[in-house]
Design a protein around this motif. Structure first.
Motif, PDB file in Angstrom:
ATOM      1  N   ALA A 106      54.607  44.094  39.716  1.00 17.99           N
ATOM      2  CA  ALA A 106      53.269  44.617  39.294  1.00 17.99           C
ATOM      3  C   ALA A 106      53.153  44.534  37.823  1.00 17.99           C
ATOM      4  CB  ALA A 106      53.234  46.033  39.683  1.00 17.99           C
ATOM      5  N   LYS A 107      51.878  44.119  37.116  1.00 20.46           N
ATOM      6  CA  LYS A 107      51.627  44.116  35.963  1.00 20.46           C
ATOM      7  C   LYS A 107      50.887  45.397  35.267  1.00 20.46           C
ATOM      8  CE  LYS A 107      49.267  40.670  35.026  1.00 20.46           C
ATOM      9  NZ  LYS A 107      48.470  39.590  35.086  1.00 20.46           N
ATOM     10  N   SER A 108      50.190  46.337  36.382  1.00 17.10           N
ATOM     11  CA  SER A 108      49.352  47.234  35.869  1.00 17.10           C
ATOM     12  C   SER A 108      49.991  48.320  35.534  1.00 17.10           C
ATOM     13  CB  SER A 108      48.789  47.437  37.181  1.00 17.10           C
ATOM     14  OG  SER A 108      49.406  48.061  38.366  1.00 17.10           O
ATOM     15  N   PRO A 109      51.365  48.784  35.827  1.00 15.01           N
ATOM     16  CA  PRO A 109      51.799  49.952  35.383  1.00 15.01           C
ATOM     17  C   PRO A 109      51.961  49.998  33.672  1.00 15.01           C
ATOM     18  CG  PRO A 109      53.102  49.448  37.264  1.00 15.01           C
ATOM     19  CD  PRO A 109      52.216  48.283  37.119  1.00 15.01           C
ATOM     20  N   GLU A 110      52.174  48.865  33.013  1.00 16.14           N
ATOM     21  CA  GLU A 110      52.606  48.692  31.592  1.00 16.14           C
ATOM     22  C   GLU A 110      51.066  48.822  31.124  1.00 16.14           C
ATOM     23  OE1 GLU A 110      53.847  48.812  28.066  1.00 16.14           O
ATOM     24  OE2 GLU A 110      55.060  49.009  29.710  1.00 16.14           O
ATOM     25  N   LEU A 111      50.270  48.086  31.671  1.00 16.34           N
ATOM     26  CA  LEU A 111      49.023  48.090  31.103  1.00 16.34           C
ATOM     27  C   LEU A 111      48.402  49.390  31.035  1.00 16.34           C
ATOM     28  CD1 LEU A 111      47.589  44.695  32.596  1.00 16.34           C
ATOM     29  CD2 LEU A 111      48.009  45.231  30.306  1.00 16.34           C
ATOM     30  N   VAL A 112      48.593  50.009  32.026  1.00 15.86           N
ATOM     31  CA  VAL A 112      47.941  51.707  32.366  1.00 15.86           C
ATOM     32  C   VAL A 112      48.656  52.696  31.305  1.00 15.86           C
ATOM     33  CG1 VAL A 112      47.906  53.618  33.744  1.00 15.86           C
ATOM     34  CG2 VAL A 112      47.298  51.489  34.770  1.00 15.86           C
TER      35      VAL A 112
ATOM     36  N   GLN B 168      45.229  60.992  37.005  1.00 11.86           N
ATOM     37  CA  GLN B 168      44.404  59.954  37.587  1.00 11.86           C
ATOM     38  C   GLN B 168      43.713  59.171  36.892  1.00 11.86           C
ATOM     39  OE1 GLN B 168      41.377  61.626  40.395  1.00 11.86           O
ATOM     40  NE2 GLN B 168      42.359  60.747  41.936  1.00 11.86           N
ATOM     41  N   LEU B 169      43.721  57.730  37.202  1.00 13.70           N
ATOM     42  CA  LEU B 169      42.746  56.939  36.445  1.00 13.70           C
ATOM     43  C   LEU B 169      41.971  56.248  37.446  1.00 13.70           C
ATOM     44  CD1 LEU B 169      41.914  55.500  33.943  1.00 13.70           C
ATOM     45  CD2 LEU B 169      43.979  53.824  34.549  1.00 13.70           C
ATOM     46  N   LEU B 170      40.577  56.351  37.393  1.00  8.99           N
ATOM     47  CA  LEU B 170      39.635  55.609  38.525  1.00  8.99           C
ATOM     48  C   LEU B 170      39.062  54.690  37.501  1.00  8.99           C
ATOM     49  CD1 LEU B 170      37.933  58.806  39.608  1.00  8.99           C
ATOM     50  CD2 LEU B 170      39.904  57.651  40.503  1.00  8.99           C
ATOM     51  N   VAL B 171      39.193  53.412  38.458  1.00  9.37           N
ATOM     52  CA  VAL B 171      38.497  52.168  37.722  1.00  9.37           C
ATOM     53  C   VAL B 171      37.555  51.776  38.333  1.00  9.37           C
ATOM     54  CG1 VAL B 171      38.999  50.060  36.543  1.00  9.37           C
ATOM     55  CG2 VAL B 171      40.398  51.790  35.966  1.00  9.37           C
TER      56      VAL B 171
ATOM     57  N   ASN C 132      48.414  59.222  39.622  1.00 10.31           N
ATOM     58  CA  ASN C 132      49.348  59.529  38.401  1.00 10.31           C
ATOM     59  C   ASN C 132      49.223  58.874  37.331  1.00 10.31           C
ATOM     60  OD1 ASN C 132      50.817  61.299  40.110  1.00 10.31           O
ATOM     61  ND2 ASN C 132      51.800  59.416  41.470  1.00 10.31           N
ATOM     62  N   ALA C 133      47.973  57.869  37.350  1.00 11.44           N
ATOM     63  CA  ALA C 133      47.586  57.140  36.363  1.00 11.44           C
ATOM     64  C   ALA C 133      49.109  56.304  35.701  1.00 11.44           C
ATOM     65  CB  ALA C 133      47.329  57.726  35.198  1.00 11.44           C
ATOM     66  N   ASP C 134      49.676  55.771  36.748  1.00 13.27           N
ATOM     67  CA  ASP C 134      50.932  55.020  36.425  1.00 13.27           C
ATOM     68  C   ASP C 134      50.938  53.619  36.889  1.00 13.27           C
ATOM     69  OD1 ASP C 134      51.155  55.467  38.909  1.00 13.27           O
ATOM     70  OD2 ASP C 134      52.868  56.398  39.176  1.00 13.27           O
ATOM     71  N   GLY C 135      49.737  52.905  37.123  1.00 15.94           N
ATOM     72  CA  GLY C 135      49.606  51.716  37.743  1.00 15.94           C
ATOM     73  C   GLY C 135      49.680  51.609  39.032  1.00 15.94           C
TER      74      GLY C 135
ATOM     75  N   PRO D 290      55.001  54.396  47.235  1.00 11.39           N
ATOM     76  CA  PRO D 290      55.267  55.626  46.202  1.00 11.39           C
ATOM     77  C   PRO D 290      56.566  56.350  46.699  1.00 11.39           C
ATOM     78  CG  PRO D 290      53.429  55.710  47.736  1.00 11.39           C
ATOM     79  CD  PRO D 290      53.839  54.496  47.828  1.00 11.39           C
ATOM     80  N   GLY D 291      57.041  57.022  45.978  1.00 12.62           N
ATOM     81  CA  GLY D 291      58.039  58.072  46.364  1.00 12.62           C
ATOM     82  C   GLY D 291      57.647  59.335  46.970  1.00 12.62           C
ATOM     83  N   GLU D 292      58.425  60.266  47.324  1.00 15.64           N
ATOM     84  CA  GLU D 292      58.115  61.533  47.884  1.00 15.64           C
ATOM     85  C   GLU D 292      57.294  62.235  46.754  1.00 15.64           C
ATOM     86  OE1 GLU D 292      60.489  64.383  49.935  1.00 15.64           O
ATOM     87  OE2 GLU D 292      61.962  62.622  50.519  1.00 15.64           O
ATOM     88  N   ASN D 293      56.188  63.091  47.142  1.00 14.11           N
ATOM     89  CA  ASN D 293      55.255  63.882  46.528  1.00 14.11           C
ATOM     90  C   ASN D 293      54.649  62.939  45.286  1.00 14.11           C
ATOM     91  OD1 ASN D 293      56.228  66.053  47.816  1.00 14.11           O
ATOM     92  ND2 ASN D 293      57.978  66.277  46.506  1.00 14.11           N
ATOM     93  N   GLN D 294      54.690  61.675  45.541  1.00 12.98           N
ATOM     94  CA  GLN D 294      53.634  60.868  44.575  1.00 12.98           C
ATOM     95  C   GLN D 294      52.313  60.663  45.206  1.00 12.98           C
ATOM     96  OE1 GLN D 294      55.849  57.538  43.461  1.00 12.98           O
ATOM     97  NE2 GLN D 294      54.479  56.816  41.831  1.00 12.98           N
TER      98      GLN D 294
END
Length: 180
Positions: A24-30, A66-69, A112-115, A120-124
Protein backbone atom coordinates in the motif's frame (compact mmCIF):
# COMPACT_ATOMS: atom_id res chain seq x y z
CA UNK A 1 8.59 -28.15 19.20
CA UNK A 2 5.00 -27.03 19.89
CA UNK A 3 6.19 -23.45 20.50
CA UNK A 4 8.07 -23.50 17.18
CA UNK A 5 4.97 -24.71 15.31
CA UNK A 6 2.77 -22.09 16.97
CA UNK A 7 5.29 -19.35 16.14
CA UNK A 8 5.56 -20.55 12.52
CA UNK A 9 1.77 -20.65 12.19
CA UNK A 10 1.49 -17.11 13.61
CA UNK A 11 4.04 -15.84 11.09
CA UNK A 12 2.23 -17.54 8.21
CA UNK A 13 -1.12 -16.10 9.23
CA UNK A 14 0.33 -12.61 9.63
CA UNK A 15 2.17 -12.69 6.30
CA UNK A 16 -0.80 -11.86 4.02
CA UNK A 17 -1.66 -8.80 6.10
CA UNK A 18 1.97 -7.73 6.10
CA UNK A 19 2.05 -8.07 2.32
CA UNK A 20 -0.92 -5.69 2.01
CA UNK A 21 0.76 -3.19 4.34
CA UNK A 22 4.03 -3.28 2.39
CA UNK A 23 2.32 -2.83 -0.97
CA UNK A 24 0.00 0.00 0.00
CA UNK A 25 1.29 3.42 -1.02
CA UNK A 26 -1.56 5.45 0.44
CA UNK A 27 -0.59 5.28 4.15
CA UNK A 28 2.60 7.31 3.67
CA UNK A 29 0.87 9.80 1.36
CA UNK A 30 -2.02 10.27 3.81
CA UNK A 31 0.48 10.87 6.59
CA UNK A 32 2.18 13.62 4.55
CA UNK A 33 -1.13 15.18 3.50
CA UNK A 34 -2.68 15.21 6.97
CA UNK A 35 0.50 16.65 8.51
CA UNK A 36 0.39 19.53 6.01
CA UNK A 37 -3.33 20.06 6.54
CA UNK A 38 -2.80 20.11 10.31
CA UNK A 39 0.12 22.54 10.00
CA UNK A 40 -1.92 24.90 7.85
CA UNK A 41 -5.09 24.42 9.89
CA UNK A 42 -7.02 23.35 6.79
CA UNK A 43 -9.88 20.88 6.73
CA UNK A 44 -10.13 20.59 2.96
CA UNK A 45 -8.07 20.77 -0.23
CA UNK A 46 -8.94 20.45 -3.93
CA UNK A 47 -7.31 20.58 -7.34
CA UNK A 48 -7.76 19.74 -10.99
CA UNK A 49 -6.17 16.61 -12.41
CA UNK A 50 -3.81 17.99 -15.09
CA UNK A 51 -3.66 14.59 -16.83
CA UNK A 52 -7.45 14.32 -17.19
CA UNK A 53 -9.10 17.55 -18.33
CA UNK A 54 -12.36 18.25 -16.54
CA UNK A 55 -11.48 15.87 -13.69
CA UNK A 56 -11.03 17.14 -10.16
CA UNK A 57 -10.05 15.76 -6.78
CA UNK A 58 -11.03 17.10 -3.38
CA UNK A 59 -10.63 16.02 0.22
CA UNK A 60 -12.43 16.75 3.45
CA UNK A 61 -10.39 16.07 6.57
CA UNK A 62 -11.59 15.41 10.09
CA UNK A 63 -8.40 15.65 12.14
CA UNK A 64 -7.37 12.37 13.66
CA UNK A 65 -10.46 10.47 12.58
CA UNK A 66 -11.27 10.46 8.87
CA UNK A 67 -10.23 11.57 5.41
CA UNK A 68 -12.86 11.66 2.66
CA UNK A 69 -11.59 11.97 -0.89
CA UNK A 70 -13.66 12.33 -4.04
CA UNK A 71 -12.56 12.51 -7.67
CA UNK A 72 -14.66 12.93 -10.74
CA UNK A 73 -15.46 14.86 -13.86
CA UNK A 74 -17.44 18.04 -13.51
CA UNK A 75 -19.74 19.48 -16.19
CA UNK A 76 -18.76 23.12 -15.49
CA UNK A 77 -14.95 23.15 -15.08
CA UNK A 78 -14.68 26.98 -15.01
CA UNK A 79 -16.82 27.03 -11.86
CA UNK A 80 -14.54 24.60 -10.00
CA UNK A 81 -11.41 26.31 -11.35
CA UNK A 82 -12.69 29.59 -9.90
CA UNK A 83 -13.40 28.00 -6.52
CA UNK A 84 -9.96 26.39 -6.45
CA UNK A 85 -8.41 29.77 -7.31
CA UNK A 86 -10.23 31.30 -4.35
CA UNK A 87 -9.22 28.33 -2.15
CA UNK A 88 -12.87 27.45 -1.57
CA UNK A 89 -11.85 23.82 -1.28
CA UNK A 90 -14.78 22.68 0.83
CA UNK A 91 -17.20 23.98 -1.83
CA UNK A 92 -15.30 22.02 -4.49
CA UNK A 93 -15.59 18.90 -2.33
CA UNK A 94 -19.34 19.43 -1.94
CA UNK A 95 -19.82 20.08 -5.67
CA UNK A 96 -17.86 16.99 -6.69
CA UNK A 97 -19.61 14.81 -4.13
CA UNK A 98 -23.06 15.85 -5.21
CA UNK A 99 -22.83 16.76 -8.89
CA UNK A 100 -19.96 14.97 -10.58
CA UNK A 101 -20.65 13.54 -14.03
CA UNK A 102 -22.47 10.21 -13.71
CA UNK A 103 -20.12 7.25 -13.73
CA UNK A 104 -16.97 9.31 -13.19
CA UNK A 105 -17.05 9.61 -9.41
CA UNK A 106 -14.58 7.80 -7.17
CA UNK A 107 -15.07 8.09 -3.43
CA UNK A 108 -12.75 6.96 -0.64
CA UNK A 109 -13.70 6.91 3.02
CA UNK A 110 -10.41 6.52 4.89
CA UNK A 111 -11.33 5.74 8.46
CA UNK A 112 -8.64 6.84 10.92
CA UNK A 113 -7.03 8.94 8.15
CA UNK A 114 -4.20 6.42 7.89
CA UNK A 115 -4.36 5.27 4.27
CA UNK A 116 -6.18 2.24 2.98
CA UNK A 117 -5.89 -0.81 5.20
CA UNK A 118 -6.83 -4.18 3.69
CA UNK A 119 -7.23 -5.98 7.00
CA UNK A 120 -8.02 -3.59 9.84
CA UNK A 121 -7.33 -4.59 13.41
CA UNK A 122 -9.88 -4.73 16.18
CA UNK A 123 -11.62 -1.44 16.96
CA UNK A 124 -10.20 0.04 13.75
CA UNK A 125 -12.61 1.48 11.21
CA UNK A 126 -13.05 -0.14 7.82
CA UNK A 127 -12.06 1.81 4.75
CA UNK A 128 -14.41 1.94 1.77
CA UNK A 129 -13.82 2.62 -1.90
CA UNK A 130 -16.50 3.37 -4.50
CA UNK A 131 -15.93 3.68 -8.23
CA UNK A 132 -18.87 3.75 -10.59
CA UNK A 133 -21.07 0.81 -9.63
CA UNK A 134 -18.34 -0.98 -7.67
CA UNK A 135 -18.10 -0.61 -3.92
CA UNK A 136 -15.61 -2.29 -1.64
CA UNK A 137 -15.39 -2.40 2.12
CA UNK A 138 -11.88 -3.36 3.19
CA UNK A 139 -12.58 -5.37 6.31
CA UNK A 140 -10.40 -8.38 5.46
CA UNK A 141 -13.42 -10.62 4.86
CA UNK A 142 -13.39 -11.34 1.12
CA UNK A 143 -15.72 -14.31 1.63
CA UNK A 144 -18.43 -12.02 3.02
CA UNK A 145 -17.95 -9.86 -0.06
CA UNK A 146 -18.35 -12.99 -2.22
CA UNK A 147 -14.86 -12.59 -3.63
CA UNK A 148 -11.82 -14.77 -3.83
CA UNK A 149 -8.77 -13.69 -1.84
CA UNK A 150 -7.02 -12.92 -5.14
CA UNK A 151 -9.89 -10.69 -6.29
CA UNK A 152 -9.94 -8.94 -2.91
CA UNK A 153 -6.18 -8.37 -3.13
CA UNK A 154 -6.52 -6.98 -6.67
CA UNK A 155 -9.44 -4.73 -5.69
CA UNK A 156 -7.41 -3.42 -2.78
CA UNK A 157 -4.34 -2.79 -4.96
CA UNK A 158 -6.44 -0.98 -7.58
CA UNK A 159 -8.19 1.12 -4.93
CA UNK A 160 -4.87 1.97 -3.28
CA UNK A 161 -3.44 3.01 -6.65
CA UNK A 162 -6.36 5.31 -7.45
CA UNK A 163 -6.34 6.74 -3.93
CA UNK A 164 -2.59 7.29 -4.04
CA UNK A 165 -2.89 9.17 -7.34
CA UNK A 166 -5.53 11.47 -5.83
CA UNK A 167 -3.37 12.03 -2.74
CA UNK A 168 -0.34 12.92 -4.87
CA UNK A 169 -2.40 15.54 -6.71
CA UNK A 170 -3.64 17.02 -3.43
CA UNK A 171 -0.12 17.11 -1.98
CA UNK A 172 1.13 18.89 -5.09
CA UNK A 173 -1.69 21.44 -4.74
CA UNK A 174 -0.83 22.12 -1.11
CA UNK A 175 2.81 22.66 -1.98
CA UNK A 176 2.18 24.80 -5.08
CA UNK A 177 -0.73 26.94 -3.92
CA UNK A 178 1.03 28.94 -1.28
CA UNK A 179 -0.84 27.10 1.41
CA UNK A 180 2.33 25.15 2.19
Amino acid sequence: MVKTCVALLAIMLAAPGAAFAQEAKSPELVKQLTQLLDQKKLDSIATADPQNLGTYVAALYFAGSQLLVVTGKYAAPPLLNEKIGKKDYRDVYIDLSSASVAGSKVFVMDMNADGLVARPGENQGMDTFESGTKQYTFDGDWKKAKMSEADYTKAFADADGAYSHALELLLAQLKASGTY
